[in-house]
Design a protein around this motif. Structure first.
Motif, PDB file in Angstrom:
ATOM      1  N   ASN A 160      32.027  37.205  39.397  1.00 16.15           N
ATOM      2  CA  ASN A 160      31.891  35.520  39.143  1.00 16.15           C
ATOM      3  C   ASN A 160      32.417  34.999  40.556  1.00 16.15           C
ATOM      4  N   CYS A 161      32.188  33.640  40.862  1.00 20.26           N
ATOM      5  CA  CYS A 161      32.620  33.261  42.024  1.00 20.26           C
ATOM      6  C   CYS A 161      32.832  31.804  41.975  1.00 20.26           C
ATOM      7  N   PHE A 162      34.311  31.366  42.456  1.00 19.05           N
ATOM      8  CA  PHE A 162      34.804  30.202  42.574  1.00 19.05           C
ATOM      9  C   PHE A 162      34.894  29.766  43.892  1.00 19.05           C
ATOM     10  N   LEU A 163      34.810  28.387  44.202  1.00 19.36           N
ATOM     11  CA  LEU A 163      35.222  27.968  45.513  1.00 19.36           C
ATOM     12  C   LEU A 163      36.291  26.992  45.498  1.00 19.36           C
ATOM     13  N   THR A 164      37.113  26.998  46.411  1.00 17.08           N
ATOM     14  CA  THR A 164      38.344  26.355  46.444  1.00 17.08           C
ATOM     15  C   THR A 164      38.857  25.923  47.710  1.00 17.08           C
ATOM     16  N   TYR A 165      39.689  24.843  47.730  1.00 13.95           N
ATOM     17  CA  TYR A 165      40.329  24.222  49.063  1.00 13.95           C
ATOM     18  C   TYR A 165      41.570  23.818  48.614  1.00 13.95           C
ATOM     19  N   ARG A 166      42.345  23.308  49.862  1.00 11.56           N
ATOM     20  CA  ARG A 166      43.861  23.233  49.883  1.00 11.56           C
ATOM     21  C   ARG A 166      44.325  22.065  48.741  1.00 11.56           C
ATOM     22  N   LYS A 167      43.436  21.176  48.710  1.00 10.03           N
ATOM     23  CA  LYS A 167      44.022  20.005  47.739  1.00 10.03           C
ATOM     24  C   LYS A 167      42.990  19.915  46.493  1.00 10.03           C
ATOM     25  N   ASP A 168      42.447  21.244  46.048  1.00  6.60           N
ATOM     26  CA  ASP A 168      41.935  21.309  44.772  1.00  6.60           C
ATOM     27  C   ASP A 168      42.548  21.075  43.557  1.00  6.60           C
ATOM     28  N   TYR A 169      42.535  20.064  43.071  1.00 10.63           N
ATOM     29  CA  TYR A 169      43.633  20.002  41.923  1.00 10.63           C
ATOM     30  C   TYR A 169      43.145  20.398  40.562  1.00 10.63           C
ATOM     31  N   THR A 170      41.722  20.871  40.663  1.00  2.89           N
ATOM     32  CA  THR A 170      41.146  21.063  39.432  1.00  2.89           C
ATOM     33  C   THR A 170      40.869  22.797  39.365  1.00  2.89           C
ATOM     34  N   PHE A 171      41.502  23.505  40.351  1.00  2.00           N
ATOM     35  CA  PHE A 171      41.100  24.884  40.361  1.00  2.00           C
ATOM     36  C   PHE A 171      42.028  25.517  39.352  1.00  2.00           C
ATOM     37  N   ASN A 172      43.181  25.072  39.249  1.00  4.11           N
ATOM     38  CA  ASN A 172      44.222  25.730  38.291  1.00  4.11           C
ATOM     39  C   ASN A 172      43.712  25.967  36.803  1.00  4.11           C
ATOM     40  N   ASP A 173      43.208  24.603  36.291  1.00  6.87           N
ATOM     41  CA  ASP A 173      42.848  24.702  34.982  1.00  6.87           C
ATOM     42  C   ASP A 173      41.386  25.702  34.787  1.00  6.87           C
ATOM     43  N   MET A 174      40.816  25.613  35.979  1.00  8.45           N
ATOM     44  CA  MET A 174      39.633  26.400  35.937  1.00  8.45           C
ATOM     45  C   MET A 174      39.604  27.779  35.747  1.00  8.45           C
ATOM     46  N   PHE A 175      40.688  28.142  36.500  1.00  8.30           N
ATOM     47  CA  PHE A 175      41.137  29.703  36.919  1.00  8.30           C
ATOM     48  C   PHE A 175      41.652  30.144  35.318  1.00  8.30           C
ATOM     49  N   TYR A 176      42.743  29.261  34.955  1.00  7.79           N
ATOM     50  CA  TYR A 176      43.304  29.723  33.355  1.00  7.79           C
ATOM     51  C   TYR A 176      42.184  29.658  32.356  1.00  7.79           C
ATOM     52  N   ASP A 177      41.240  28.853  32.566  1.00  5.91           N
ATOM     53  CA  ASP A 177      40.356  28.884  31.285  1.00  5.91           C
ATOM     54  C   ASP A 177      39.547  30.151  31.461  1.00  5.91           C
ATOM     55  N   PHE A 178      39.090  30.553  32.716  1.00  6.58           N
ATOM     56  CA  PHE A 178      38.339  31.792  32.848  1.00  6.58           C
ATOM     57  C   PHE A 178      39.262  32.953  32.265  1.00  6.58           C
ATOM     58  N   LEU A 179      40.517  33.088  32.816  1.00  6.92           N
ATOM     59  CA  LEU A 179      41.199  34.120  32.209  1.00  6.92           C
ATOM     60  C   LEU A 179      41.349  34.310  30.641  1.00  6.92           C
ATOM     61  N   ASP A 180      41.251  33.119  30.107  1.00  6.27           N
ATOM     62  CA  ASP A 180      41.472  33.021  28.655  1.00  6.27           C
ATOM     63  C   ASP A 180      40.029  33.611  28.324  1.00  6.27           C
ATOM     64  N   GLU A 181      39.017  33.127  28.857  1.00  4.23           N
ATOM     65  CA  GLU A 181      37.569  33.611  28.204  1.00  4.23           C
ATOM     66  C   GLU A 181      37.374  34.703  28.377  1.00  4.23           C
ATOM     67  N   LYS A 182      37.852  35.472  29.454  1.00  6.15           N
ATOM     68  CA  LYS A 182      37.640  36.870  29.850  1.00  6.15           C
ATOM     69  C   LYS A 182      38.753  37.731  28.988  1.00  6.15           C
ATOM     70  N   GLY A 183      39.716  37.115  28.771  1.00  2.00           N
ATOM     71  CA  GLY A 183      40.799  37.910  27.906  1.00  2.00           C
ATOM     72  C   GLY A 183      41.794  38.727  28.917  1.00  2.00           C
ATOM     73  N   TYR A 184      41.844  38.349  30.038  1.00  5.52           N
ATOM     74  CA  TYR A 184      42.598  39.085  30.862  1.00  5.52           C
ATOM     75  C   TYR A 184      44.118  38.315  31.026  1.00  5.52           C
ATOM     76  N   LYS A 185      45.243  39.428  30.813  1.00 12.09           N
ATOM     77  CA  LYS A 185      46.758  38.861  31.076  1.00 12.09           C
ATOM     78  C   LYS A 185      47.088  39.300  32.349  1.00 12.09           C
ATOM     79  N   LYS A 186      46.320  40.443  33.094  1.00 15.40           N
ATOM     80  CA  LYS A 186      46.931  41.107  34.286  1.00 15.40           C
ATOM     81  C   LYS A 186      45.825  40.806  35.345  1.00 15.40           C
ATOM     82  N   VAL A 187      46.289  40.201  36.488  1.00 13.98           N
ATOM     83  CA  VAL A 187      45.375  39.661  37.578  1.00 13.98           C
ATOM     84  C   VAL A 187      45.677  40.335  38.820  1.00 13.98           C
ATOM     85  N   VAL A 188      45.069  40.876  39.672  1.00 14.86           N
ATOM     86  CA  VAL A 188      45.296  41.451  40.901  1.00 14.86           C
ATOM     87  C   VAL A 188      44.502  40.702  42.105  1.00 14.86           C
ATOM     88  N   PHE A 189      45.212  40.279  42.945  1.00 15.87           N
ATOM     89  CA  PHE A 189      45.055  39.602  44.027  1.00 15.87           C
ATOM     90  C   PHE A 189      44.734  40.350  45.320  1.00 15.87           C
TER      91      PHE A 189
END
Length: 345
Positions: free
Chosen positions: A130-159
């Motif tokens: 999957n792919c997300f785009l982001t930028y420095r003052k993207d205030y919606t990214f956090n919500d979108m990211f955590y919604d994605f984690l919950d949808e996929k069922g992941y609690k461990k994330v490697v950056f």
């Protein structure tokens, strides 16, 4: 063994001149991170491409995790030609194309989405990407990211990703804290660094050095002079005769045309683009080679035919678009790869 919260290196309390030193066990950060954060000291930074294999091997020790692969907006445009995602072919991957705000302001959101959809065409059949785009003052990214984690069922994330992609900065953004040490310099994160947050386990990893990028070869003290750090302003030129363009001692572009052509450069706003007749290009380089602040000499030639337009990318530096019917010679050090595609930026 206690680890530095900023870079992940194991802390030690005996040798001031070795990595991981802290005065005593009450300290959460190593001396290196402290001096970087407070004084901008990069004297203990090194770049060693051979370390990449150790980092790649470390990925194999982490299972049942989502891999967040972070690339900057320029590397994202050539992701089809890169092999970075191939390291994670058997993993569930979220590709985050970061620093979108560095692109010129005149590029619309619709155009940006179109550009990256085209750049990702090689991976259209991958169901685990999957792919997300982001930028420095993207205030919606956090919500979108955590919604994605919950949808996929992941609690461990490697950056993961290459140096200077923004891995540690993104984790700080997601945790709304400045726990991890961040900088523009390669090698800031030194080891796997685990962070617990709201029931999630985030794992920061050292960046991979790219042997085709200027970042791997330019002195760290000069990195800020080549990296695009602000929204790029286009430097545009029209020509009706053969001409040459030089950016310090980093690269030169020769354009051979019988008709009109144009070139638009997107590099660090403080980098001057020198324009001259093609017949004077060799002399200009010879006369100024010793005075260039930034240089990777000698150059080798890379010839291309342009019919209409083509966009060229130099990792760690930026890009430029040539329009018209002409021949172009991109002269760069042989360690730097020239990437080309038809994204119309």
């Amino acid at each position: 063994m206690k680890k530095c919260r900023g870079c992940g290196v194991e802390l030690q309390y005996t040798d001031k001149n070795s990595l991981g030193y802290a005065p005593d066990e009450s300290f959460d950060y190593c001396q290196r991170c402290f001096r970087l954060s407070h004084y901008g000291d990069i004297s203990n930074f090194t770049k060693d491409i051979s370390e990449n294999q150790k980092v790649i091997e470390s990925y194999k020790t982490i299972n049942n995790a989502l891999y967040v692969v972070i690339v900057d907006c320029f590397d994202g445009l050539i992701i089809n030609e890169d092999h970075l995602l191939d390291y994670f072919a058997d993993k569930e991957v979220l590709l985050v194309i970061n620093k979108i705000d560095l692109l010129p302001k005149n590029i619309t959101e619709e155009k940006i989405n179109e550009m990256y959809a085209k750049a990702l065409s090689r991976f259209n059949t991958r169901t685990n990407l999957n792919c997300f785009l982001t930028y420095r003052k993207d205030y919606t990214f956090n919500d979108m990211f955590y919604d994605f984690l919950d949808e996929k069922g992941y609690k461990k994330v490697v950056f993961v990703g290459r140096v200077n992609a923004g891995k540690s900065t993104l984790i700080n953004k997601l945790t709304k804290d400045e726990v991890l040490t961040t900088s523009i310099y390669p090698g800031t994160t030194m080891a796997l660094n685990e962070l617990k947050f709201n029931g999630y386990t985030f794992i920061d990893t050292p960046g991979l050095l790219d042997e085709e990028s200027y970042i791997s070869y330019i002195d760290n003290k000069l990195i800020k002079d080549i990296l695009p750090l602000k929204t790029m302003k286009a430097s545009s030129f029209q020509l009706h005769e053969d001409q040459s363009y030089s950016v310090e001692g980093l690269f030169a572009l020769d354009i051979v045309t019988n008709k009109k052509a144009s070139v638009v450069f997107f590099v660090n706003n403080n980098l001057p683009v020198h324009r001259s007749k093609l017949s004077n290009a060799k002399k200009y380089l010879e006369n100024n080679a010793d005075s260039f602040k930034l240089k990777m000499l000698p150059f080798k030639s890379n010839w291309y035919e342009v019919q209409g337009y083509k966009t060229f990318y130099l990792k760690g530096l930026g890009m430029f678009k040539v329009s018209g019917n002409c021949k172009v010679n991109i002269r760069v050090n042989d360690k730097i790869k020239v990437y080309m595609n038809e994204v119309n930026i």
